[in-house]
Design an enzyme around this catalytic site. Structure first.
Site, PDB file in Angstrom:
ATOM      1  N   ASP A 115       0.835  -1.202   0.000  1.00  0.00           N
ATOM      2  CA  ASP A 115       0.000   0.000   0.000  1.00  0.00           C
ATOM      3  C   ASP A 115       0.868   1.249   0.000  1.00  0.00           C
ATOM      4  O   ASP A 115       0.593   2.221  -0.673  1.00  0.00           O
ATOM      5  CB  ASP A 115      -0.948   0.004   1.206  1.00  0.00           C
ATOM      6  CG  ASP A 115      -0.215  -0.130   2.535  1.00  0.00           C
ATOM      7  OD1 ASP A 115       0.899  -0.675   2.563  1.00  0.00           O
ATOM      8  OD2 ASP A 115      -0.766   0.317   3.561  1.00  0.00           O
ATOM      9  N   ASP A 129       3.875   2.536   9.248  1.00  0.00           N
ATOM     10  CA  ASP A 129       3.882   1.203   9.844  1.00  0.00           C
ATOM     11  C   ASP A 129       2.873   0.266   9.182  1.00  0.00           C
ATOM     12  O   ASP A 129       2.020  -0.324   9.842  1.00  0.00           O
ATOM     13  CB  ASP A 129       3.634   1.316  11.357  1.00  0.00           C
ATOM     14  CG  ASP A 129       2.400   2.156  11.683  1.00  0.00           C
ATOM     15  OD1 ASP A 129       1.647   2.492  10.737  1.00  0.00           O
ATOM     16  OD2 ASP A 129       2.188   2.471  12.866  1.00  0.00           O
ATOM     17  N   GLU A 130       2.968   0.157   7.857  1.00  0.00           N
ATOM     18  CA  GLU A 130       2.149  -0.802   7.113  1.00  0.00           C
ATOM     19  C   GLU A 130       3.050  -1.569   6.140  1.00  0.00           C
ATOM     20  O   GLU A 130       3.453  -2.667   6.413  1.00  0.00           O
ATOM     21  CB  GLU A 130       0.994  -0.103   6.389  1.00  0.00           C
ATOM     22  CG  GLU A 130       0.052   0.572   7.374  1.00  0.00           C
ATOM     23  CD  GLU A 130      -1.412   0.579   6.953  1.00  0.00           C
ATOM     24  OE1 GLU A 130      -1.911  -0.411   6.433  1.00  0.00           O
ATOM     25  OE2 GLU A 130      -2.056   1.627   7.178  1.00  0.00           O
ATOM     26  N   TRP A 179     -11.548  -5.522  -2.141  1.00  0.00           N
ATOM     27  CA  TRP A 179     -10.227  -5.921  -1.642  1.00  0.00           C
ATOM     28  C   TRP A 179     -10.014  -7.390  -2.004  1.00  0.00           C
ATOM     29  O   TRP A 179      -9.153  -7.731  -2.818  1.00  0.00           O
ATOM     30  CB  TRP A 179     -10.125  -5.683  -0.125  1.00  0.00           C
ATOM     31  CG  TRP A 179      -9.577  -4.321   0.169  1.00  0.00           C
ATOM     32  CD1 TRP A 179      -8.334  -4.033   0.652  1.00  0.00           C
ATOM     33  CD2 TRP A 179     -10.211  -3.051  -0.061  1.00  0.00           C
ATOM     34  NE1 TRP A 179      -8.170  -2.662   0.741  1.00  0.00           N
ATOM     35  CE2 TRP A 179      -9.293  -2.052   0.317  1.00  0.00           C
ATOM     36  CE3 TRP A 179     -11.448  -2.658  -0.540  1.00  0.00           C
ATOM     37  CZ2 TRP A 179      -9.585  -0.692   0.227  1.00  0.00           C
ATOM     38  CZ3 TRP A 179     -11.746  -1.309  -0.642  1.00  0.00           C
ATOM     39  CH2 TRP A 179     -10.827  -0.345  -0.262  1.00  0.00           C
ATOM     40  N   GLU A 202      -2.004   9.197  -1.177  1.00  0.00           N
ATOM     41  CA  GLU A 202      -3.066   8.322  -0.679  1.00  0.00           C
ATOM     42  C   GLU A 202      -4.422   9.025  -0.713  1.00  0.00           C
ATOM     43  O   GLU A 202      -5.444   8.419  -0.970  1.00  0.00           O
ATOM     44  CB  GLU A 202      -2.738   7.924   0.764  1.00  0.00           C
ATOM     45  CG  GLU A 202      -3.780   7.049   1.432  1.00  0.00           C
ATOM     46  CD  GLU A 202      -3.378   6.634   2.839  1.00  0.00           C
ATOM     47  OE1 GLU A 202      -2.606   7.386   3.480  1.00  0.00           O
ATOM     48  OE2 GLU A 202      -3.826   5.580   3.297  1.00  0.00           O
TER      49      GLU A 202
END
Ligand code: BGC
Length: 757
Positions: A358, A363-364, A423, A634
């Protein structure tokens, strides 16, 4: 006689897959000392061996729990980083194979492997979790030697190795890396044998992550007095540092994507990710440092600990991404659109780091399925992504739950959480996209059971063919008006779910047709009709208004053919009315964005598509470009018109999803389209419009390179097209008034010129 040439660049890295004949003899080994369980520094493993006869062939097979870096006689083996790559480790782990003939020397040789925490046991995601796959790093490797006289020998990881700690201290994909140059790797400990076998080991099937472009910065002294380097491009990778100083001096690099409204360093949007690179000097002249067990998403770097003048030339940003073959080029007369294209490509470069992430900074850094499916078609234009997605789809199927639910992130680290419309539909959308683009049935066949299971899951959650249960992300990050504005875009999440139920069923049906699955063809034909009927019953009024009067709702209904033929023109009119209401601004989120321009041009509103695409004020694609973006944001308003920053809780400046419009730019501005899977036959159908007076570009399809170059000169349309060998094309040539098209069928390979009438 073996020559002692072991230059870094001389290393030949084999990326092809080895088949099942690999015969593992090596033993899994782990450190034989008590590690500091808080800081968990990197672990170093060593084996010294002697070669006293000429070598014909030498290959190293290697994998690890955690990341590995292998060095033979001090030289790095292979061009890859972040190896062995990220797969669903509890199901499969890739190993790599390297030809290392040129790195061996006569006499004593030293093989040193460093292990970092990586995805295996480092921090992943925003929940502050580590040890997702286990808490113990481990190494498995074997060096297979064939001597010139035909004799063979194997050096394996086993109890004869020694291990210890070294200069790499903290190392984490989210938090960064600390390197203390005063430390050398000390191999003072025996290793411990693990009683583990080879189950789940698979040959490398991903695309090796390698280094690419480099950038030198400009130094900024911010109003707060910070020393900040601006590399001019948001990217993923690290900074290579050259530094001089005293023993014990410590320099620290903090990574950020934008400056705050006052021009100071900003990294609040990294959330809990520390994203820091720290280096402790040994004080012996010029020293260099590049992190290897972490990576960062950044344009700016704040320096701390540098005494004296900062020389920007001592800092080089190095881009790190999967070594995919570039396939597309795009340029046109509008510089803002060219910058948008640049930003789309860099969004892809920055997030195709072993798995499609993404975002590369906060923190992803996770393989979010929704983002990947939204961007997948655009991704195919920029780079050859077949192998990249093939590897990831393998993990998607493996992580899919027994009831068919597809997880929201792949590899799954969220304990099976999944099932959101748009998704989990990555399970059907990406395999079908790969088939359309590359024309290869093998991947489609491999993914078919997963596609079927996903549709079966949706059916199991539905009642009367209506999927109106569960939690969905909906049209994620779509435009929301502020409280004092009249309008707001918000599409009902179950309307979206029903649209994707139909879409996934349709793609499954198409796959069944390609794969000749006769029973399934019948089953899914019936199911598709029922699902579409349920959509119309529940969400469409007799006059053709949708329950959600939003751009996304009309876009999905039209893109997925959910409405009866005779209601489509009316729905397209309503979509245009809605766009007019928003004064030609886009209000879609991740779900509607990839399709809106396609729908507009399909229903005769190319002019409106251009008005949306060329809109320069928020919300629009060009608004971030005008605000200086170098990647896709984003959010439509990551930096608001007044210069303030969106909520740092969700404000990445490097998320590719909105870049999904790149597909429309290739297919409709250039006009390059696949008429049959794998571009075996081609359509060239440019749609000139907006203020664009020329456009040119190319796409290296699996059937060969297609080029288009058109211009409007003195009111006349002129186009040159190159059609590759072995294909034929249908070319649509716009008349000079751009209102009608001439269709020319059977255009043969070669260069052709066309003129409007
Ligand atoms: C990610 C997204 C993702 C989303 C799910 C976010 O935190 O960054 O891109 O798709 O969660 O809604």
């Amino acid at each position: 006689m073996i020559k002692a040439i072991a230059t870094f660049f001389g290393i030949f890295f084999l990326s092809f897959t080895i088949q099942a004949q690999t015969c593992w003899k090596a033993k899994w080994i782990a450190i034989g000392y008590n590690e500091d369980t808080v800081t968990r520094p990197a672990q170093y493993f060593k084996k010294v061996f002697t070669i006293n006869q000429p070598i014909k062939k030498a290959q190293l097979l290697i994998t690890s729990r955690g990341l590995y870096e292998a060095r033979l006689n001090s030289n790095k083996i292979g061009m890859g980083y972040l190896t062995p790559g990220w797969t669903s480790y509890n199901k499969r782990l890739q190993y790599q194979q390297y030809a290392v003939n040129n790195q061996l020397i006569k006499g004593s040789n030293e093989l040193v492997i460093t292990l970092g925490n990586g995805w295996y046991r480092g921090y992943i995601g925003w929940e502050g979790k580590d040890n997702i796959y286990g808490n113990q790093l481990a190494l498995l490797c074997q060096l297979e030697l064939t001597y010139a006289n035909g004799k063979k020998d194997t050096i394996i990881s086993d109890e004869s190795w020694i291990c210890g700690e070294g200069p790499v201290l903290d190392n984490d994909l989210l938090h960064g890396e600390t390197f203390d140059a005063n430390r050398v790797a000390l191999f003072q400990h025996p290793v411990r044998l693990l009683n583990d076998g080879y189950t789940g080991l698979v040959p490398n099937d991903g695309v090796t992550v390698t280094t690419h472009e480099t950038f030198t910065p400009q130094l900024i002294i911010t109003p707060k007095g910070e020393q900040v380097l601006d590399f001019g491009q948001n990217l993923t990778g690290w900074v290579r540092v050259k530094v001089r100083g005293n023993k014990g001096d410590t320099i620290r690099l903090l990574h950020g994507e934008v400056l705050d409204p006052n021009g100071n360093f900003y990294n609040a949007n990294m959330r809990s990710a520390k994203a820091a690179a720290t280096y402790v000097l040994c004080g012996r002249g010029e020293e260099t440092f590049t992190p290897r067990f972490s990576y960062f998403g950044f344009r700016y770097v704040k320096l701390a600990g540098i005494t004296g003048t900062v020389n920007p030339a001592d800092f080089t940003a190095v881009a790190l991404y999967a070594n995919m073959q570039p396939t597309g080029t795009f340029a046109c007369s509008n510089p803002l659109l060219n910058q948008l294209h640049h930003n789309i490509v860099w969004g892809q470069k920055s997030n195709f780091t072993d798995v499609p992430t993404d975002c590369p900074q906060r923190d992803e850094k996770l393989g979010w399925t929704g983002d990947a499916q939204a961007f997948s078609r655009t991704a195919t234009f920029n780079f050859d992504v077949k192998q990249f997605f093939s590897k990831w789809l393998n993990d998607l199927s493996l992580d899919q739950l027994p009831n068919g639910r597809v997880t929201h992130v792949v590899p799954d680290i969220l304990a099976g959480v999944g099932g959101s419309a748009g998704w989990s539909d990555a399970a059907t959308i990406i395999p079908w996209t790969m088939y359309e683009v590359y024309g290869d049935t093998a991947l489609l066949r491999r993914q078919y059971p997963s596609m079927k299971a996903w549709v079966a899951y949706i059916s199991s959650q539905s009642k009367n063919d209506l999927w109106n249960t569960g939690i969905h992300y909906g049209d994620w990050l779509s435009y929301r008006s502020t409280a004092n504005r009249e309008y707001t875009a918000h599409t009902d999440m179950y309307l979206i779910a029903q649209a994707f139920y139909a879409y996934s069923t349709n793609l499954l049906l198409k796959a069944a047709i390609v794969l000749n699955k006769e029973d399934d063809i019948k089953t899914y034909t019936i199911l598709l009709e029922k699902v579409k009927a349920a959509f119309c019953r529940e969400y469409v009024t007799p006059n053709g208004m949708l329950a959600s009067n939003t751009q996304t709702a009309y876009t999905l209904a039209l893109q997925f053919d959910l409405l009866p033929e005779d209601r489509r023109a009316e729905a397209a009119r309503r979509l245009v009315k809605n766009i007019e209401l928003y004064k030609y601004h886009i209000t879609t989120g991740f779900i509607g964005t990839p399709y809106i321009c396609h729908v507009l041009s399909r229903f005769g509103y190319t002019d409106v598509a251009y008005q949306l695409l060329l809109q320069e004020t928020y919300p629009s694609w060009l608004y971030p470009v005008k605000m200086g973006a170098t990647t896709i944001w984003e959010r439509w308003d990551g930096i608001r018109p007044d210069g303030s920053l969106q909520n740092p809780g969700m404000n990445s400046f490097n998320h590719y999803a909105y870049g999904a419009v790149g597909d429309w730019m290739y297919q409709h501005i250039l006009g390059i389209q696949a008429d049959a899977a794998g571009y075996k036959t081609i359509i060239i159908h440019p749609l000139p419009g907006g203020n664009i007076t020329w456009a040119k570009g190319s796409y290296a399809s699996v059937s060969g390179k297609i080029s288009v170059d058109w211009k409007i000169e003195n009111g006349k349309f002129i186009m040159e097209v190159v059609i590759p060998q072995g294909t034929t094309a249908t070319v649509f040539v716009p008349a000079n008034d751009l209102k009608s098209y001439k269709k020319i069928s059977g255009v043969q390979p070669g260069l052709h010129q066309f003129k409007g009438q």
